[in-house]
Motif scaffolding. Structure first.
Motif, PDB file in Angstrom:
ATOM      1  N   ARG A 143       0.826  -1.206   0.000  1.00 35.66           N
ATOM      2  CA  ARG A 143       0.000   0.000   0.000  1.00 35.66           C
ATOM      3  C   ARG A 143       0.858   1.253   0.000  1.00 35.66           C
ATOM      4  O   ARG A 143       0.614   2.204  -0.756  1.00 35.66           O
ATOM      5  CB  ARG A 143      -0.909   0.008   1.234  1.00 35.66           C
ATOM      6  N   ASP A 144       1.879   1.263   0.850  1.00 36.37           N
ATOM      7  CA  ASP A 144       2.726   2.443   0.972  1.00 36.37           C
ATOM      8  C   ASP A 144       3.462   2.736  -0.330  1.00 36.37           C
ATOM      9  O   ASP A 144       3.568   3.896  -0.748  1.00 36.37           O
ATOM     10  CB  ASP A 144       3.736   2.249   2.108  1.00 36.37           C
ATOM     11  N   ARG A 145       3.951   1.689  -0.982  1.00 37.82           N
ATOM     12  CA  ARG A 145       4.666   1.884  -2.251  1.00 37.82           C
ATOM     13  C   ARG A 145       3.710   2.467  -3.300  1.00 37.82           C
ATOM     14  O   ARG A 145       4.060   3.410  -4.023  1.00 37.82           O
ATOM     15  CB  ARG A 145       5.251   0.553  -2.740  1.00 37.82           C
ATOM     16  N   VAL A 150       1.993   7.040  -6.512  1.00 35.09           N
ATOM     17  CA  VAL A 150       0.918   7.882  -7.033  1.00 35.09           C
ATOM     18  C   VAL A 150       1.190   9.353  -6.703  1.00 35.09           C
ATOM     19  O   VAL A 150       1.012  10.236  -7.554  1.00 35.09           O
ATOM     20  CB  VAL A 150      -0.455   7.439  -6.472  1.00 35.09           C
ATOM     21  N   LEU A 151       1.622   9.637  -5.486  1.00 30.51           N
ATOM     22  CA  LEU A 151       1.906  11.023  -5.098  1.00 30.51           C
ATOM     23  C   LEU A 151       2.978  11.637  -5.992  1.00 30.51           C
ATOM     24  O   LEU A 151       2.809  12.746  -6.510  1.00 30.51           O
ATOM     25  CB  LEU A 151       2.348  11.084  -3.634  1.00 30.51           C
ATOM     26  N   TYR A 152       4.079  10.909  -6.195  1.00 29.04           N
ATOM     27  CA  TYR A 152       5.156  11.453  -7.015  1.00 29.04           C
ATOM     28  C   TYR A 152       4.828  11.349  -8.497  1.00 29.04           C
ATOM     29  O   TYR A 152       5.183  12.221  -9.292  1.00 29.04           O
ATOM     30  CB  TYR A 152       6.474  10.732  -6.721  1.00 29.04           C
ATOM     31  N   GLY A 153       4.138  10.278  -8.897  1.00 27.58           N
ATOM     32  CA  GLY A 153       3.870  10.053 -10.309  1.00 27.58           C
ATOM     33  C   GLY A 153       2.793  10.930 -10.901  1.00 27.58           C
ATOM     34  O   GLY A 153       2.709  11.078 -12.128  1.00 27.58           O
ATOM     35  N   GLY A 155       1.756  14.067  -9.054  1.00 29.76           N
ATOM     36  CA  GLY A 155       1.796  15.402  -8.464  1.00 29.76           C
ATOM     37  C   GLY A 155       0.569  15.704  -7.632  1.00 29.76           C
ATOM     38  O   GLY A 155       0.255  16.865  -7.364  1.00 29.76           O
ATOM     39  N   ALA A 156      -0.135  14.661  -7.203  1.00 24.98           N
ATOM     40  CA  ALA A 156      -1.373  14.851  -6.442  1.00 24.98           C
ATOM     41  C   ALA A 156      -1.109  15.464  -5.079  1.00 24.98           C
ATOM     42  O   ALA A 156      -0.069  15.211  -4.462  1.00 24.98           O
ATOM     43  CB  ALA A 156      -2.087  13.512  -6.269  1.00 24.98           C
ATOM     44  N   ARG A 157      -2.047  16.281  -4.623  1.00 24.77           N
ATOM     45  CA  ARG A 157      -2.038  16.717  -3.231  1.00 24.77           C
ATOM     46  C   ARG A 157      -2.363  15.507  -2.366  1.00 24.77           C
ATOM     47  O   ARG A 157      -3.019  14.557  -2.817  1.00 24.77           O
ATOM     48  CB  ARG A 157      -3.071  17.821  -2.999  1.00 24.77           C
ATOM     49  N   ILE A 158      -1.960  15.538  -1.095  1.00 26.88           N
ATOM     50  CA  ILE A 158      -2.203  14.408  -0.212  1.00 26.88           C
ATOM     51  C   ILE A 158      -3.706  14.148  -0.062  1.00 26.88           C
ATOM     52  O   ILE A 158      -4.151  13.003  -0.040  1.00 26.88           O
ATOM     53  CB  ILE A 158      -1.533  14.639   1.165  1.00 26.88           C
ATOM     54  N   SER A 159      -4.506  15.211  -0.002  1.00 29.78           N
ATOM     55  CA  SER A 159      -5.959  15.047   0.130  1.00 29.78           C
ATOM     56  C   SER A 159      -6.557  14.405  -1.114  1.00 29.78           C
ATOM     57  O   SER A 159      -7.526  13.639  -1.029  1.00 29.78           O
ATOM     58  CB  SER A 159      -6.621  16.407   0.380  1.00 29.78           C
ATOM     59  N   PRO A 252       4.344  15.383   2.059  1.00 28.75           N
ATOM     60  CA  PRO A 252       3.662  15.057   0.806  1.00 28.75           C
ATOM     61  C   PRO A 252       3.802  16.165  -0.231  1.00 28.75           C
ATOM     62  O   PRO A 252       3.896  15.896  -1.428  1.00 28.75           O
ATOM     63  CB  PRO A 252       2.207  14.879   1.252  1.00 28.75           C
ATOM     64  N   HIS A 253       3.828  17.422   0.223  1.00 34.54           N
ATOM     65  CA  HIS A 253       3.971  18.529  -0.718  1.00 34.54           C
ATOM     66  C   HIS A 253       5.359  18.530  -1.344  1.00 34.54           C
ATOM     67  O   HIS A 253       5.545  19.042  -2.449  1.00 34.54           O
ATOM     68  CB  HIS A 253       3.694  19.858  -0.015  1.00 34.54           C
ATOM     69  N   THR A 254       6.341  17.953  -0.626  1.00 36.70           N
ATOM     70  CA  THR A 254       7.686  17.860  -1.187  1.00 36.70           C
ATOM     71  C   THR A 254       7.663  17.010  -2.442  1.00 36.70           C
ATOM     72  O   THR A 254       8.328  17.328  -3.436  1.00 36.70           O
ATOM     73  CB  THR A 254       8.661  17.240  -0.169  1.00 36.70           C
TER      74      THR A 254
END
Length: 309
Positions: A143-145, A150-153, A155-159, A252-254
């Motif tokens: 799940r974490d991977r 997804v976050l880096y791939g 550019g999504a905000r954490i929300s 996450p914003h990083t």
């Protein structure tokens, strides 16, 4: 009021701050330093009475702070703003204490602090974090991977990431539907690494997590089968970065900053990046171009034979 009288007025104000307002010693020292600079500026222009000071005088002092002089280097917007705040406080006190009838500083606004540039991680740090997220090969690690890919791939905000539902992901077309600020939707492409990570998570981990809860359409679930919270997702990233040995501050914003900066470094058009990030205005996105310009300057300075010196 003589120059010495002006100094006495400043001392009275500082006494007021220290005794009646109870400011900390360090804060009081900052006020004292800032007001001494102001008094010196006034003296250099032969301004010796409070009633001689008008709005233009205070505005000139602000310009002086930003431009600097032989005696005093120019201040940043943040430091100049702090100094102007001290001056405004002094003049407000002088009116309230009956030393003068006019407050010449009330309309002079402190400068806006310099916009901080986003801090992007080097690609090597991002890759180290993503690799660390997948080990050991457990349900939560899968799940974490997937989450971090997804976050880096995208550019999504954490929300936006934790708000994803199963129907928002199309692994065949390699797209995700993100819901941003104001419930605005945007369709974002997903790279192969993120697709593989999400596929592995959906096939090998999510069914078990779903069985622990009451059933939810959310993509990313916690250990009890409920939708993963923003705070928990943040914790996942921080802990993974620590395991990866990344010493920079990471949030996450990083990853979102890194996504944008790495795209621009690779030659992406700023308006394309604007669409991917879901920015309403390209002006918001253009701050990332300043980061890439800094990178170009650094490369130029170290690589060009006539750039040194």
């Amino acid at each position: 009021m003589s120059a010495s009288g002006l100094v006495r007025a400043v001392r009275t104000y500082l006494d007021h701050l220290g005794v009646e307002r109870g400011l900390a010693v360090n804060t009081l020292s900052s006020y004292r330093r800032d007001l001494r600079r102001y008094v010196d500026f006034l003296a250099s222009r032969e301004v010796h009475e409070l009633d001689q000071i008008d709005e233009a005088t205070v505005a000139s002092f602000l310009v002086h702070l930003r431009e600097g002089s032989e005696e005093h280097p120019a201040l940043s917007a943040t430091s100049a703003a702090r100094t102007v705040v001290a001056v405004r406080g002094f003049h407000k006190f002088a009116v309230r204490d009956g030393l003068t009838q006019v407050d010449p500083a009330s309309a002079v606004r402190p400068p806006t602090p310099d916009k901080r540039l986003p801090k992007a991680l080097p690609l090597s740090d991002v890759e180290a974090i993503l690799e660390a997220a997948g080990a050991p090969d457990t349900v939560l690690a899968l799940r974490d991977r997937a989450l971090l890919e997804v976050l880096y791939g995208t550019g999504a905000r954490i929300s936006e990431a934790v708000g994803l539902d199963i129907d928002d992901i199309d692994l065949v077309d390699r797209t995700v539907l993100l819901r941003g600020k104001g419930d605005k939707e945007r369709l974002v492409p997903v790279g192969s690494y993120a697709v593989e990570a999400v596929e592995a998570y959906l096939r090998r981990a999510r069914p078990e997590l779903v069985s622990r809860g009451k059933g939810t359409p959310g993509v990313f679930l916690n250990a009890r089968g409920g939708r993963l919270s923003r705070q928990s997702a943040w914790s996942v990233l921080v802990k993974t970065a620590d395991r990866a040995g990344v010493t920079r501050d990471v949030s996450p914003h990083t990853l979102r900053h890194s996504f944008a900066t790495h795209l621009l470094d690779g030659g992406a058009d700023v308006r394309v990046v604007q669409e991917l990030l879901g920015h309403a205005s390209v002006t918001t996105t253009q701050v990332y171009t300043l980061v890439t310009v800094d990178n170009l300057r650094e490369v130029f300075a170290t690589a060009h034979p006539r750039a040194r010196g």
